[in-house]
Design a protein around this motif. Structure first.
Motif, PDB file in Angstrom:
ATOM      1  N   GLY A   3       0.803  -1.218   0.000  1.00  0.00           N
ATOM      2  CA  GLY A   3       0.000   0.000   0.000  1.00  0.00           C
ATOM      3  C   GLY A   3       0.833   1.263   0.000  1.00  0.00           C
ATOM      4  O   GLY A   3       0.288   2.356   0.086  1.00  0.00           O
ATOM      5  N   LYS A   4       2.150   1.143  -0.107  1.00  0.00           N
ATOM      6  CA  LYS A   4       3.026   2.309  -0.093  1.00  0.00           C
ATOM      7  C   LYS A   4       3.355   2.831  -1.486  1.00  0.00           C
ATOM      8  O   LYS A   4       3.822   3.946  -1.631  1.00  0.00           O
ATOM      9  N   GLY A   6       2.148   2.908  -5.836  1.00  0.00           N
ATOM     10  CA  GLY A   6       1.150   2.720  -6.883  1.00  0.00           C
ATOM     11  C   GLY A   6       1.855   2.874  -8.216  1.00  0.00           C
ATOM     12  O   GLY A   6       3.005   3.327  -8.276  1.00  0.00           O
ATOM     13  N   ILE A  19       2.442   6.471  -2.155  1.00  0.00           N
ATOM     14  CA  ILE A  19       1.105   6.678  -1.606  1.00  0.00           C
ATOM     15  C   ILE A  19       1.270   7.057  -0.141  1.00  0.00           C
ATOM     16  O   ILE A  19       2.023   6.412   0.572  1.00  0.00           O
ATOM     17  N   PRO A  20       0.672   8.085   0.372  1.00  0.00           N
ATOM     18  CA  PRO A  20      -0.391   8.898  -0.209  1.00  0.00           C
ATOM     19  C   PRO A  20       0.104  10.184  -0.886  1.00  0.00           C
ATOM     20  O   PRO A  20      -0.695  10.919  -1.450  1.00  0.00           O
ATOM     21  N   SER A  21       1.396  10.493  -0.852  1.00  0.00           N
ATOM     22  CA  SER A  21       1.884  11.787  -1.348  1.00  0.00           C
ATOM     23  C   SER A  21       1.686  11.974  -2.845  1.00  0.00           C
ATOM     24  O   SER A  21       1.514  13.095  -3.321  1.00  0.00           O
ATOM     25  N   GLY A  22       1.760  10.884  -3.620  1.00  0.00           N
ATOM     26  CA  GLY A  22       1.644  10.994  -5.068  1.00  0.00           C
ATOM     27  C   GLY A  22       2.953  11.357  -5.748  1.00  0.00           C
ATOM     28  O   GLY A  22       2.998  11.531  -6.961  1.00  0.00           O
ATOM     29  N   ASN A  23       4.036  11.473  -4.966  1.00  0.00           N
ATOM     30  CA  ASN A  23       5.335  11.811  -5.553  1.00  0.00           C
ATOM     31  C   ASN A  23       5.823  10.690  -6.459  1.00  0.00           C
ATOM     32  O   ASN A  23       5.777   9.517  -6.086  1.00  0.00           O
TER      33      ASN A  23
END
Length: 170
Positions: A3-4, A6, A19-23
């Motif tokens: 879950g870290k 994507g 995830i969750p930063s989207g970097n």
């Protein structure tokens, strides 16, 4: 799986993001139009399915297969070819040893990464007619122990032994 991370796939590029930063963590070149991505259970590898199908106005540039990307080393670890045409869906077994892929005609292939060979390339696992050809989108997933492969499309799920192609349940 953790879950870290994507990933998104497109023609020529795959982006791996946090995830969750989207970097964006990595930008990976794909040899063709990437159609599906899957993380190994330990997040160490990313399977990138690609093919020669045309997407919109973008013409195909590569051949058909699956690239296994080593996320830690940021390099291509393995390339798995196929004669099945473009692979549209990929899934790792929980231990990362096996990788399943499927094309839009319903042909399934299972690779043993440890020995780099096809275990199964069989059309007998197709979902029943006529639904399969009418539904180009489907999913593959392994059971946690890797002993079952679930193939889902539309209103049907087929459970099979990924090493022998024996259908367990339709």
């Amino acid at each position: 799986p953790s879950g870290k991370l994507g990933a998104t796939a497109g023609c020529g590029e795959v982006f791996v993001f946090a995830i969750p930063s989207g970097n964006i963590e990595q930008k990976i070149s794909s040899p063709g139009c990437a159609t599906s991505v899957a993380f190994s259970g330990d997040d160490q590898q990313l399977a990138i399915a690609y093919g020669t199908q045309q997407v919109g106005e973008i013409q195909p540039t590569g051949h058909n297969g699956v690239a296994i990307w080593n996320l830690q080393g940021k390099r291509l670890a393995q390339e798995l070819g196929t004669t099945l045409g473009p692979i549209n869906c990929v899934a790792f077994s929980g231990d990362g040893r096996y990788l399943a892929g499927a094309n839009d005609q319903g042909h399934i292939v299972v690779w043993d990464q440890k020995h780099s060979y096809h275990l199964l390339a069989d059309s007998n696992l197709k979902a029943s007619e006529p639904h399969w050809y009418d539904l180009p989108h489907f999913e593959l997933t392994f059971s946690p122990d890797g002993n079952l492969l679930a193939i889902a499309t539309g209103d049907e799920v087929v459970l099979c032994n990924p090493l022998t192609a024996a259908v367990i349940r339709r």
